[in-house]
Write an enzyme that holds these catalytic residues in place. Structure first.
Site, PDB file in Angstrom:
ATOM      1  N   CYS A 236       0.698  -1.080   0.019  1.00 42.02           N
ATOM      2  CA  CYS A 236       0.021  -0.195   0.005  1.00 42.02           C
ATOM      3  C   CYS A 236       0.843   1.208  -0.028  1.00 42.02           C
ATOM      4  O   CYS A 236       1.473   1.614   0.975  1.00 42.02           O
ATOM      5  CB  CYS A 236      -0.783  -0.004   1.228  1.00 42.02           C
ATOM      6  SG  CYS A 236      -1.793   1.509   1.641  1.00 42.02           S
TER       7      CYS A 236
ATOM      8  N   CYS B  76       0.011   3.716   2.900  1.00 45.54           N
ATOM      9  CA  CYS B  76       0.535   3.007   3.922  1.00 45.54           C
ATOM     10  C   CYS B  76       2.041   3.486   4.081  1.00 45.54           C
ATOM     11  O   CYS B  76       2.569   3.780   5.431  1.00 45.54           O
ATOM     12  CB  CYS B  76       0.180   1.523   4.161  1.00 45.54           C
ATOM     13  SG  CYS B  76      -1.521   1.243   3.960  1.00 45.54           S
TER      14      CYS B  76
END
Length: 105
Positions: free
Chosen positions: A30, A33
């Site tokens: 991600c 993230c």
């Protein structure tokens, strides 16, 4: 200190914690993230001893992610007394995160 949570330690480290907990549901693939990782690291240092800050890999801990309704990551859950009291879905700025953490104290 930043913690690593998983299905084996979640109850003890998060739900039974005597201080508030910020849980960062993330995944290695991600992008947002990864962008938030330095912010989470800073928060862990700044709130050390007052709020437990840690992350949990949503891919490796799918049952917990499902239990807490994580549909999109990063997903930040703010726990107090074993209950989710707030959340942020998606990348955020540090000031917003700090304000939410201060509200837990």
């Amino acid at each position: 200190m930043e913690y690593t949570f998983n299905e084996a330690n979640f109850e003890e480290e998060v739900l039974k914690s005597d201080i508030p907990v910020l849980v960062d549901f993330y995944a290695d693939w991600c992008g947002p993230c990864k962008m938030m990782m330095p912010v989470v690291d800073e928060l862990a240092k700044e709130f050390d001893g007052k709020i437990k800050v840690g992350k949990i890999n949503a891919d490796d801990n799918g049952d917990l992610a499902a239990k807490y309704g994580v549909m999109s990551i990063p997903n930040f859950k703010f726990f107090k007394n074993g209950e989710v009291v707030d959340e942020i879905v998606g990348a955020s700025n540090k000031a917003t995160m700090v304000a939410k953490l201060n509200a837990l104290l």
